[in-house]
Design an enzyme around this catalytic site. Structure first.
Site, mmCIF file in Angstrom:
data_model
loop_
_atom_site.group_PDB
_atom_site.id
_atom_site.type_symbol
_atom_site.label_atom_id
_atom_site.label_comp_id
_atom_site.label_asym_id
_atom_site.label_seq_id
_atom_site.Cartn_x
_atom_site.Cartn_y
_atom_site.Cartn_z
ATOM 1 N N HIS A 17 0.846 -1.202 0.000
ATOM 2 C CA HIS A 17 0.000 0.000 0.000
ATOM 3 C C HIS A 17 0.882 1.253 0.000
ATOM 4 O O HIS A 17 0.618 2.210 -0.718
ATOM 5 C CB HIS A 17 -0.875 0.069 1.261
ATOM 6 C CG HIS A 17 -1.860 -1.044 1.424
ATOM 7 N ND1 HIS A 17 -1.998 -1.742 2.591
ATOM 8 C CD2 HIS A 17 -2.766 -1.566 0.571
ATOM 9 C CE1 HIS A 17 -2.959 -2.646 2.466
ATOM 10 N NE2 HIS A 17 -3.428 -2.578 1.244
ATOM 11 N N LYS A 41 -17.558 -6.781 8.663
ATOM 12 C CA LYS A 41 -16.215 -7.371 8.655
ATOM 13 C C LYS A 41 -15.593 -7.366 10.039
ATOM 14 O O LYS A 41 -15.783 -6.420 10.808
ATOM 15 C CB LYS A 41 -15.315 -6.555 7.715
ATOM 16 C CG LYS A 41 -15.113 -7.184 6.343
ATOM 17 C CD LYS A 41 -13.915 -6.513 5.684
ATOM 18 C CE LYS A 41 -13.701 -6.932 4.250
ATOM 19 N NZ LYS A 41 -12.599 -6.172 3.635
ATOM 20 N N ARG A 90 -1.571 -6.404 -8.257
ATOM 21 C CA ARG A 90 -0.473 -7.323 -7.951
ATOM 22 C C ARG A 90 -0.367 -8.467 -8.935
ATOM 23 O O ARG A 90 0.710 -8.964 -9.216
ATOM 24 C CB ARG A 90 -0.674 -7.933 -6.553
ATOM 25 C CG ARG A 90 -0.365 -6.999 -5.430
ATOM 26 C CD ARG A 90 -0.869 -7.523 -4.124
ATOM 27 N NE ARG A 90 -2.322 -7.448 -4.074
ATOM 28 C CZ ARG A 90 -3.045 -7.630 -2.996
ATOM 29 N NH1 ARG A 90 -2.465 -7.936 -1.861
ATOM 30 N NH2 ARG A 90 -4.347 -7.513 -3.027
ATOM 31 N N SER A 127 -2.387 -7.675 3.269
ATOM 32 C CA SER A 127 -2.720 -7.487 4.685
ATOM 33 C C SER A 127 -3.041 -8.826 5.340
ATOM 34 O O SER A 127 -2.711 -9.042 6.510
ATOM 35 C CB SER A 127 -3.918 -6.547 4.841
ATOM 36 O OG SER A 127 -3.577 -5.249 4.432
HETATM 37 P P1 ADP Z 1 -9.514 -4.321 0.220
HETATM 38 O O1 ADP Z 1 -10.199 -4.154 1.513
HETATM 39 O O2 ADP Z 1 -10.200 -3.645 -0.950
HETATM 40 O O3 ADP Z 1 -9.011 -5.721 -0.065
HETATM 41 P P2 ADP Z 1 -6.817 -3.577 0.779
HETATM 42 O O4 ADP Z 1 -6.641 -2.744 1.982
HETATM 43 O O5 ADP Z 1 -6.342 -4.985 0.872
HETATM 44 O O6 ADP Z 1 -8.287 -3.415 0.362
HETATM 45 O O7 ADP Z 1 -6.102 -2.940 -0.504
HETATM 46 C C1 ADP Z 1 -6.423 -1.681 -1.027
HETATM 47 C C2 ADP Z 1 -5.709 -1.494 -2.374
HETATM 48 O O8 ADP Z 1 -4.319 -1.758 -2.231
HETATM 49 C C3 ADP Z 1 -6.173 -2.418 -3.503
HETATM 50 O O9 ADP Z 1 -6.146 -1.680 -4.708
HETATM 51 C C4 ADP Z 1 -5.120 -3.482 -3.540
HETATM 52 O O10 ADP Z 1 -5.003 -4.068 -4.832
HETATM 53 C C5 ADP Z 1 -3.891 -2.665 -3.218
HETATM 54 N N1 ADP Z 1 -2.798 -3.473 -2.697
HETATM 55 C C6 ADP Z 1 -2.837 -4.302 -1.640
HETATM 56 N N2 ADP Z 1 -1.631 -4.892 -1.446
HETATM 57 C C7 ADP Z 1 -0.810 -4.407 -2.426
HETATM 58 C C8 ADP Z 1 0.555 -4.637 -2.795
HETATM 59 N N3 ADP Z 1 1.327 -5.497 -2.136
HETATM 60 N N4 ADP Z 1 1.044 -3.969 -3.862
HETATM 61 C C9 ADP Z 1 0.245 -3.112 -4.541
HETATM 62 N N5 ADP Z 1 -1.041 -2.863 -4.260
HETATM 63 C C10 ADP Z 1 -1.569 -3.497 -3.221
#
Ligand code: ADP
Length: 150
Positions: A17, A41, A90, A127
């Site tokens: 992120h 959630k 990703r 995450s």
């Molecule tokens: P969600 O609750 O929508 O799953 P996340 O908090 O996991 O949200 O992720 C938010 C954004 O960050 C999404 O666009 C996701 O693709 C991106 N993202 C998550 N991990 C990575 C990473 N390692 N590299 C690039 N983008 C990421």
């Protein structure tokens, strides 16, 4: 002003992120990191903790803001005058998932979704993997910004 929102759960924020937000902050005048509130959630970190981790990580980046929101992302974009949604990609699974959401958001509004390809060094981080490492007492610190400390 070119304002983008970067929506997500950020439970917790990861280096993946972090990379997308940093790069996005160079493309847009302002990046609003928007933590979605979903009462169905179960989260590992409270909303306040998740917000604090992100604010701390970007305390020296004046054009990165952190907010929370409820409801549809496109409605929130209209509320804060953001014309762009920033998302990270990703892998092909992310692409398929994001494509459907971006098409839907485009149908519901005029907001453009802008995708940044993940940096190769952080492409494997999610995450959910970080939460798993934390639950099993592994060294999570190599996967998250320094601000994420338990
Ligand atoms: P969600 O609750 O929508 O799953 P996340 O908090 O996991 O949200 O992720 C938010 C954004 O960050 C999404 O666009 C996701 O693709 C991106 N993202 C998550 N991990 C990575 C990473 N390692 N590299 C690039 N983008 C990421």
């Amino acid at each position: 002003m070119r304002r983008a929102i970067f929506p997500g759960s950020f439970d917790p924020i990861t280096l993946g992120h972090y990379d997308i937000i940093k790069r996005g902050s160079k493309l847009f005048d302002e990046v609003v990191v928007a933590i979605g509130i979903n009462s169905d959630k179960k989260y590992m970190f409270s909303l306040e903790e998740r917000q604090h981790f992100i604010e701390e990580a970007f305390k020296n980046d004046p054009n990165v803001k952190v907010v929370t929101y409820k409801g549809l992302t496109v409605d929130f974009c209209k509320e804060i005058n953001a014309d762009f949604i920033l998302r990270g990609l990703r892998n092909p699974a992310d692409f398929e998932f994001e494509k459907a959401i971006a098409h839907t958001n485009r149908k519901l509004s005029r907001i453009e979704t802008v995708f940044l390809l993940t940096a190769s060094r952080t492409s494997y981080i999610s995450s959910s993997i970080v939460r798993d490492v934390i639950r099993n007492h592994g060294d999570y610190t190599v996967l998250v910004p320094d601000s994420v400390r338990i």
